[in-house]
Design an enzyme around this catalytic site. Structure first.
Site, mmCIF file in Angstrom:
data_model
loop_
_atom_site.group_PDB
_atom_site.id
_atom_site.type_symbol
_atom_site.label_atom_id
_atom_site.label_comp_id
_atom_site.label_asym_id
_atom_site.label_seq_id
_atom_site.Cartn_x
_atom_site.Cartn_y
_atom_site.Cartn_z
ATOM 1 N N GLU A 44 0.837 -1.200 0.000
ATOM 2 C CA GLU A 44 0.000 0.000 0.000
ATOM 3 C C GLU A 44 0.881 1.263 0.000
ATOM 4 O O GLU A 44 1.822 1.373 0.776
ATOM 5 C CB GLU A 44 -0.893 -0.018 1.252
ATOM 6 C CG GLU A 44 -1.919 1.095 1.310
ATOM 7 C CD GLU A 44 -2.702 1.079 2.616
ATOM 8 O OE1 GLU A 44 -2.243 0.437 3.591
ATOM 9 O OE2 GLU A 44 -3.784 1.704 2.672
ATOM 10 N N LYS A 117 -10.153 2.544 -1.997
ATOM 11 C CA LYS A 117 -10.340 1.939 -0.669
ATOM 12 C C LYS A 117 -11.674 2.354 -0.051
ATOM 13 O O LYS A 117 -11.967 3.548 0.078
ATOM 14 C CB LYS A 117 -9.178 2.378 0.229
ATOM 15 C CG LYS A 117 -9.109 1.720 1.592
ATOM 16 C CD LYS A 117 -7.781 2.149 2.270
ATOM 17 C CE LYS A 117 -7.565 1.525 3.624
ATOM 18 N NZ LYS A 117 -6.208 1.853 4.163
ATOM 19 N N CYS A 154 -5.784 -2.849 2.434
ATOM 20 C CA CYS A 154 -5.451 -2.778 3.864
ATOM 21 C C CYS A 154 -6.671 -2.926 4.794
ATOM 22 O O CYS A 154 -7.151 -4.031 4.962
ATOM 23 C CB CYS A 154 -4.679 -1.496 4.147
ATOM 24 S SG CYS A 154 -3.725 -1.596 5.706
#
Lengths: 293, 293
Positions: A44, A117, A154
């Site tokens: 990331e 995300k 993540c």
């Protein structure tokens, strides 16, 4: 029948110089490609130090558009080596609108797709809600020449809903670029629980969905944390295929995508989901109406 | 601040005599209570050999109503020892309508509640769809003097949706009576993957929901399988607190229910769920409309 895919994961530390960090990523891509990787997953926000250790408007200067400098370098590498690359960009979408975005480069250098995300954390040292607008694109996998990729990022890795929605949309593999680490003040037993939980919850997604999972995590000491590395790849029963340590490393794993169907015939969870009884998953909490829906 | 609860799990083999099997369960209850257990979890369908190894109408004779003989024996034991017991009954609800039902007995011997298994498996040796009507009561936890219990049953353990719905309804602990084992013809490496996957997917539910999980599984050779035991209890980070082997055993664990809040403050997944983006979880598969919802 097998359908083998060699996956490469590139974990490395990041220092203050973005150009140097991006070179670390691209050196890893070169190494993975030379070793036969057809799909390469980066960590990331691999171009920079993790910016969210503090809330400061100046860190938005590190953001860039897509296409932009990082995506173009990744695209060139994808074309040079003939591989699919999953990278990660601090994306400037508009003035005052930034995302934590995964980008998938096809082996011809084109952009196969992006994923913004969806789940945004915020806790001491990880002030992401200040920087990253939650994605508005939902949980759609990205079609590539190596398969339909369920790319998440993540914090998404803690949410079974995200993995399930990708599986329901036909993802053949779940991929998590990640930046997670230990807070220095945490005692060793707590650190061990966190690292194990991080791996287990993702292996759980593999099992519950009958899909391979790959997670690539950064390493090294930064202001936010000691990033713990331990990138890994597991198969559709959650079985570990490869695990990295906590140092700079290119991790390779051979994944048999055809095994998904074998495993799902034995464990047909998609057949038995009680879709008539899941409507309350859309609620924050079942308190006001608890027990009646 | 801690709020400790001692949990006892009773795993044992089952032979052809129901009375003898029920005595095994009650002996385990006595042993667990003597060791301080306040909540005792029995294995799935503990009064009988697992009936679903074949499809035969005669096995419906093994079913019983609730209240009925088994629930009354369990209620008496709960009252005698002053403990909460989670048992499991092959329930006859009406002619032609049978369920795989967990029953929770309060320490005064009253029935605190029941849960009718929602996800029903069916594969060679586990022909449950022939016997068990899928539950129509949804995923509601059961309130008891030791806490709000998220009771689920066996196959439910593979479905993150079930665990999540219990957590959203305020469950303080997830409990799984289970009967799962190895098919004799499976090679050792496959058996090892299955056992590990079974444990990991449930530890994953603990982590994703910040809840302790206890699973009680039978042992012994029966026509369907070699039931693998390995009952376990883990905490809200998925950390193992106690694990059994594959023999008859009473497993004890001390669970701190107050740690749920500590862990959820650090990992506030309930805060960050994207309830605006989960609506497709109610679909069987996202094919006809994939990508547009």
């Amino acid at each position: 029948m097998t359908r083998t895919l060699t996956v490469g994961l590139v974990q490395h530390p990041c220092g203050p110089d973005p150009a140097s960090n991006l070179n670390s990523s691209l050196d890893g891509v070169a190494e993975a490609a030379a070793a036969g990787a057809e799909l390469i997953l980066l960590q990331e926000l691999h171009r920079g130090r993790y910016p969210c250790f503090e809330e400061h408007p100046a860190h938005f200067d590190e953001a860039e558009p897509i296409p932009g400098p990082t995506s173009k370098r990744l695209a060139q590498a994808a074309a040079d080596y003939g591989v699919v690359i999953v990278g990660s960009v601090f994306e400037r979408r508009a003035a005052g609108l930034y995302h934590n975005t995964a980008i998938v480069l096809e082996r011809d250098g084109s952009i196969a797709g992006t994923y913004r995300k969806m789940h945004i954390p915020d806790d001491p040292g990880y002030y992401e809600k200040f920087y990253f607008t939650p994605g508005d694109g939902g949980f759609d996998p990205i079609d590539t020449s190596v398969g339909r990729l369920g790319v998440l990022v993540c914090w998404d890795q803690w949410f079974p809903e995200a993995a399930r929605l990708m599986a329901l949309a036909g993802a053949e593999l779940l991929l998590y670029p990640t930046a997670i680490g230990f807070a220095p003040e945490e005692p060793p037993d707590e650190q061990a629980r966190q690292l194990e939980a991080w791996q287990i919850v993702q292996r759980g997604h593999a099992i519950a969905n009958g899909l391979p999972v790959a997670a690539c995590n950064r390493v090294g000491d930064e202001p936010a944390a000691r990033f713990w590395g331990h990138s890994f790849v597991c198969g559709p029963q959650g079985e570990l295929l490869a695990t990295a340590g906590d140092q700079q490393q290119v991790l390779l794993a051979r994944v048999d995508l055809a095994r998904v169907e074998t495993v799902r015939r034995m464990w047909p969870f998609l057949r038995d989901r009680r879709i008539d009884a899941y409507s309350a998953l859309k609620y924050r909490f079942r308190d006001t109406l608890r027990g009646r829906f």
